[in-house]
Design a protein around this motif. Structure first.
Motif, PDB file in Angstrom:
ATOM      1  N   GLN A  80      32.148 -34.370 -29.289  1.00  0.00           N
ATOM      2  CA  GLN A  80      32.964 -34.484 -28.097  1.00  0.00           C
ATOM      3  C   GLN A  80      33.274 -33.115 -27.495  1.00  0.00           C
ATOM      4  O   GLN A  80      33.567 -32.150 -28.200  1.00  0.00           O
ATOM      5  N   ALA A  81      33.169 -33.070 -26.150  1.00  0.00           N
ATOM      6  CA  ALA A  81      33.484 -31.871 -25.358  1.00  0.00           C
ATOM      7  C   ALA A  81      32.614 -30.659 -25.706  1.00  0.00           C
ATOM      8  O   ALA A  81      32.970 -29.527 -25.411  1.00  0.00           O
ATOM      9  N   ARG A  82      31.462 -30.883 -26.347  1.00  0.00           N
ATOM     10  CA  ARG A  82      30.520 -29.790 -26.663  1.00  0.00           C
ATOM     11  C   ARG A  82      29.199 -30.067 -25.958  1.00  0.00           C
ATOM     12  O   ARG A  82      28.980 -31.136 -25.406  1.00  0.00           O
ATOM     13  N   GLY A  83      28.303 -29.085 -25.995  1.00  0.00           N
ATOM     14  CA  GLY A  83      27.026 -29.315 -25.349  1.00  0.00           C
ATOM     15  C   GLY A  83      26.179 -28.072 -25.230  1.00  0.00           C
ATOM     16  O   GLY A  83      26.432 -27.037 -25.854  1.00  0.00           O
ATOM     17  N   PHE A  84      25.144 -28.189 -24.389  1.00  0.00           N
ATOM     18  CA  PHE A  84      24.163 -27.136 -24.181  1.00  0.00           C
ATOM     19  C   PHE A  84      24.569 -26.346 -22.940  1.00  0.00           C
ATOM     20  O   PHE A  84      24.592 -26.892 -21.829  1.00  0.00           O
ATOM     21  N   GLY A  85      24.894 -25.059 -23.109  1.00  0.00           N
ATOM     22  CA  GLY A  85      25.271 -24.222 -21.976  1.00  0.00           C
ATOM     23  C   GLY A  85      24.109 -23.982 -21.032  1.00  0.00           C
ATOM     24  O   GLY A  85      22.965 -24.398 -21.278  1.00  0.00           O
ATOM     25  N   LYS A  86      24.383 -23.316 -19.946  1.00  0.00           N
ATOM     26  CA  LYS A  86      23.381 -23.083 -18.912  1.00  0.00           C
ATOM     27  C   LYS A  86      22.159 -22.348 -19.489  1.00  0.00           C
ATOM     28  O   LYS A  86      22.290 -21.315 -20.138  1.00  0.00           O
ATOM     29  N   HIS A  87      20.974 -22.914 -19.239  1.00  0.00           N
ATOM     30  CA  HIS A  87      19.735 -22.307 -19.724  1.00  0.00           C
ATOM     31  C   HIS A  87      18.588 -22.689 -18.781  1.00  0.00           C
ATOM     32  O   HIS A  87      18.664 -23.701 -18.093  1.00  0.00           O
TER      33      HIS A  87
ATOM     34  N   GLU B 152      20.759 -29.144 -37.742  1.00  0.00           N
ATOM     35  CA  GLU B 152      22.186 -29.397 -37.922  1.00  0.00           C
ATOM     36  C   GLU B 152      22.955 -28.145 -37.505  1.00  0.00           C
ATOM     37  O   GLU B 152      22.811 -27.088 -38.115  1.00  0.00           O
ATOM     38  N   HIS B 153      23.751 -28.280 -36.457  1.00  0.00           N
ATOM     39  CA  HIS B 153      24.425 -27.115 -35.886  1.00  0.00           C
ATOM     40  C   HIS B 153      25.934 -27.332 -35.743  1.00  0.00           C
ATOM     41  O   HIS B 153      26.575 -26.687 -34.926  1.00  0.00           O
ATOM     42  N   GLY B 154      26.476 -28.240 -36.523  1.00  0.00           N
ATOM     43  CA  GLY B 154      27.903 -28.518 -36.430  1.00  0.00           C
ATOM     44  C   GLY B 154      28.212 -29.433 -35.272  1.00  0.00           C
ATOM     45  O   GLY B 154      28.404 -30.643 -35.448  1.00  0.00           O
ATOM     46  N   TRP B 155      28.204 -28.895 -34.062  1.00  0.00           N
ATOM     47  CA  TRP B 155      28.470 -29.692 -32.866  1.00  0.00           C
ATOM     48  C   TRP B 155      27.283 -30.552 -32.461  1.00  0.00           C
ATOM     49  O   TRP B 155      27.422 -31.508 -31.696  1.00  0.00           O
TER      50      TRP B 155
END
Length: 241
Positions: free
Chosen positions: A50-57, A14-17
């Protein structure tokens, strides 16, 4: 033998977003009894705000595919690919020698719900590649549609491993059978709804290791969507040994 694992036994993140459920050990969730199954290493059931996600990795030497259940997932990678993945799409990224990517909720208003799945490849250091294909509801309704295979059979996406992945939807009186070779394992994951597999009741998020079953029968579905993995007969992948 069907070894059922209920949804509430999975790991949680659970990480909020991000709200994630881990079928197998992943990130901060570790269970020595849940280190993948055959070449299947990861099933993450992710809900992204919404509008959140996994950044470049980065990734390398892994077959990674995404299966969207609700919403839209935006993908970008170092191979120059950019796409939006919606329900019915299967996105496959063979990381090979190395690739960086990002995955974001494409919507500013609605969450996205998707599965991210990792399968160990049968070769290291291959050329990275990307593929995406839509499989319509009609192709999966009341049947099991081959979506990934080592040879691209039946217009499926081609994966670098001796593994086959089927997607199916079942409701009411619909049923389907899948033959499993005598020397093969299988894994079933119920993405949503409920269904019976060889008389065993599965609910949403349930999964099962399957050994020594020559045929799987799916029936008594209630808005069920399932993924079935036909795998090599081995408890854990030899890839990392």
């Amino acid at each position: 033998m069907i070894e059922l694992r209920k949804a509430d036994q999975r790991g949680r993140g659970e990480h909020g977003w991000l709200s994630s459920r881990h079928t197998f050990s992943f990130a901060n969730y570790y269970d020595p009894k849940q280190i993948g199954f055959s070449d299947l290493l990861v099933i993450n059931d992710d809900r992204v705000a919404q509008a959140r996600g996994f950044g470049k990795h980065p990734h390398r030497d892994m077959e990674i595919f995404s299966y969207v259940l609700e919403g839209a997932l935006e993908h970008k990678d170092s191979m120059g690919n950019g796409s939006v993945i919606v329900p019915g799409d299967v996105q496959l990224m063979s990381a090979g020698t190395g690739v960086t990517h990002s995955e974001f909720n494409h919507s500013a208003n609605e969450p996205v719900h998707f599965l991210q799945i990792w399968i160990a490849p049968n070769v290291k250091g291959a050329q990275p590649r990307y593929a995406q294909k839509n499989f319509s509801e009609a192709e999966k309704q009341g049947k099991l549609r081959l979506v990934l295979s080592p040879d691209g059979a039946e217009d499926s996406l081609e994966i670098r491993q001796d593994a086959r992945v089927y997607a199916g939807r079942f409701d009411g009186a619909e049923s389907a059978k899948l033959a499993i070779g005598a020397d093969r394992f299988a894994y079933v994951h119920v993405a949503r709804g409920s269904v019976s597999v060889n008389g065993v009741a599965f609910g949403e998020g349930d999964g099962a290791r399957i050994r020594n079953e020559r045929e799987l029968t799916f029936s008594q579905g209630d808005d069920a969507e399932v993924l079935v993995f036909d795998l090599r007969n081995m408890e854990s992948s030899e890839f990392w040994s």
